[in-house]
Design a protein around this motif. Structure first.
Motif, short mmCIF file in Angstrom:
data_model
loop_
_atom_site.label_atom_id
_atom_site.label_comp_id
_atom_site.label_asym_id
_atom_site.label_seq_id
_atom_site.Cartn_x
_atom_site.Cartn_y
_atom_site.Cartn_z
N ALA A 57 0.89 -1.16 -0.10
CA ALA A 57 0.09 0.14 -0.04
C ALA A 57 0.73 1.15 -0.13
O ALA A 57 0.45 2.32 -0.32
CB ALA A 57 -1.03 0.07 1.05
N GLY A 58 2.35 1.16 0.42
CA GLY A 58 3.04 2.38 0.44
C GLY A 58 3.55 2.66 -0.76
O GLY A 58 4.42 3.65 -0.77
N ILE A 59 3.13 1.86 -1.81
CA ILE A 59 4.10 2.10 -3.27
C ILE A 59 3.19 3.40 -3.81
O ILE A 59 2.13 3.06 -3.99
CB ILE A 59 4.09 0.87 -4.11
CG1 ILE A 59 4.79 -0.33 -3.35
CG2 ILE A 59 4.78 1.14 -5.46
CD1 ILE A 59 6.32 0.11 -3.23
N ASP A 60 3.79 4.55 -4.19
CA ASP A 60 3.10 5.52 -4.48
C ASP A 60 2.70 5.31 -6.18
O ASP A 60 1.57 5.96 -6.33
CB ASP A 60 4.01 6.71 -4.57
CG ASP A 60 4.36 7.26 -3.22
OD1 ASP A 60 3.71 6.84 -2.17
OD2 ASP A 60 5.54 7.80 -3.02
N GLN A 61 3.39 4.72 -6.89
CA GLN A 61 3.03 4.55 -8.17
C GLN A 61 3.27 3.12 -8.67
O GLN A 61 4.21 2.91 -9.52
CB GLN A 61 3.90 5.65 -9.23
CG GLN A 61 3.58 7.06 -8.85
CD GLN A 61 2.34 7.49 -9.19
OE1 GLN A 61 1.62 6.89 -10.21
NE2 GLN A 61 1.92 8.52 -8.79
N PRO A 62 2.32 2.33 -8.32
CA PRO A 62 2.61 0.58 -8.49
C PRO A 62 2.70 0.48 -10.06
O PRO A 62 3.16 -0.72 -10.41
CB PRO A 62 1.34 0.02 -7.98
CG PRO A 62 0.33 1.17 -7.74
CD PRO A 62 1.18 2.52 -7.38
N LEU A 63 2.00 1.30 -10.90
CA LEU A 63 2.15 1.02 -12.30
C LEU A 63 2.99 1.70 -13.06
O LEU A 63 2.97 1.81 -14.37
CB LEU A 63 0.50 1.23 -12.89
CG LEU A 63 -0.59 0.59 -12.17
CD1 LEU A 63 -1.96 0.94 -13.13
CD2 LEU A 63 -0.31 -0.93 -12.02
N ALA A 64 4.03 2.48 -12.44
CA ALA A 64 4.93 3.39 -13.10
C ALA A 64 5.87 2.62 -14.26
O ALA A 64 6.34 1.43 -13.87
CB ALA A 64 5.80 3.74 -12.01
N GLY A 65 5.58 3.28 -15.31
CA GLY A 65 6.48 2.86 -16.59
C GLY A 65 7.99 3.09 -16.28
O GLY A 65 9.01 2.72 -16.96
N GLU A 66 8.49 3.93 -15.43
CA GLU A 66 9.78 4.27 -15.04
C GLU A 66 10.02 3.49 -13.73
O GLU A 66 9.66 3.84 -12.56
CB GLU A 66 9.87 5.55 -14.85
CG GLU A 66 9.78 6.54 -16.00
CD GLU A 66 8.35 6.58 -16.40
OE1 GLU A 66 8.10 6.35 -17.85
OE2 GLU A 66 7.56 6.88 -15.56
#
Length: 242
Positions: A146-155
């Motif tokens: 839950a603490g991952i800010d951008q789980p779908l980040a392409g970077e």
């Protein structure tokens, strides 16, 4: 580093130039049969352009972003693979080093970008699939993420050896799948985050995002063993082939 691209002629040059100005030892544009001038412009900008079929020629291609990333890992030569999407309009050279730096710790296997998502002229409001699909499902089914800010980040950056040991979902659920699998195999602490500031890219209409949301939801649900959710994916490499 690898820039997956499909018909991104308007933005790929700036992304390539930013990456070439970074600490990256190689810049590969993994082109998924673009029908515009993406490959030509990327080549002229100085990238090594690899057609996705040629990255692993003995294996027939399958549709989807995850397939492109799977082939990009195989095209890369370094132990650390940094991915940057080809449609980003705010790419900076320092991003690459920021993403790779936490991997100096042997306990870190993936580094996800953390940033604010722009929408139109506003510096916020982007990341609709992330905020309305991925994050709610992760909070409920994988609270340790839950603490991952951008789980779908392409970077993001990933150890190549780690990537070869994991399955790759064919479509847009690939980032969610890798995130969950790394946390499951190595523990949530194996995933670090790097602050990249503001990210702008080509925002897609809701009709296109619906497919993305479906694939992301199916990936998270299948990883949690919920119902009959299934996703098509490349299996992990056998240990004797890594």
């Amino acid at each position: 580093m690898v820039i997956p691209a499909l018909n991104e002629e308007d933005t790929v040059v700036a992304v390539v130039r930013a990456c070439l100005a970074s600490v990256a030892s190689e810049v590969i544009v993994l082109d998924s049969d673009s029908t515009d001038e993406t490959a030509q412009r990327a080549t002229e900008a100085g990238a090594r352009v690899v057609n996705w079929a040629e990255a692993c020629p003995e294996v027939p291609t399958r549709p989807g972003k995850g397939e492109a990333l799977w082939r990009g890992v195989r095209a890369a030569a370094g132990e650390i693979v940094v991915f940057v999407d080809a449609d980003v309009t705010t790419a900076e050279p320092w991003w690459v080093g920021a993403l790779a730096a936490p991997l100096a710790s042997p306990t870190v296997h993936m580094v996800k970008a953390s940033y604010r998502r722009a929408m139109g002229r506003s510096d916020s409001g982007g990341g609709r699939v992330t905020e309305l699909t991925a994050k709610p499902l992760l909070r409920q089914l994988f609270p340790e993420l839950a603490g991952i800010d951008q789980p779908l980040a392409g970077e993001y950056a990933i150890r190549r050896s780690t990537a070869l040991r994991l399955p790759f979902v064919d479509g847009y659920g690939v980032e969610a799948g890798l995130l969950i699998d790394i946390a499951r195999v190595y523990g949530p602490a194996a995933i670090a985050q790097a602050e990249l500031g503001l990210r702008r890219h080509r925002n897609r209409p809701l009709e296109e995002l619906a497919r993305t949301a479906d694939e992301v939801a199916a990936t998270i649900l299948s990883r949690a063993g919920v119902g009959a959710a299934r996703v098509s994916q490349r299996p992990a490499e056998p240990p004797d082939r890594i």
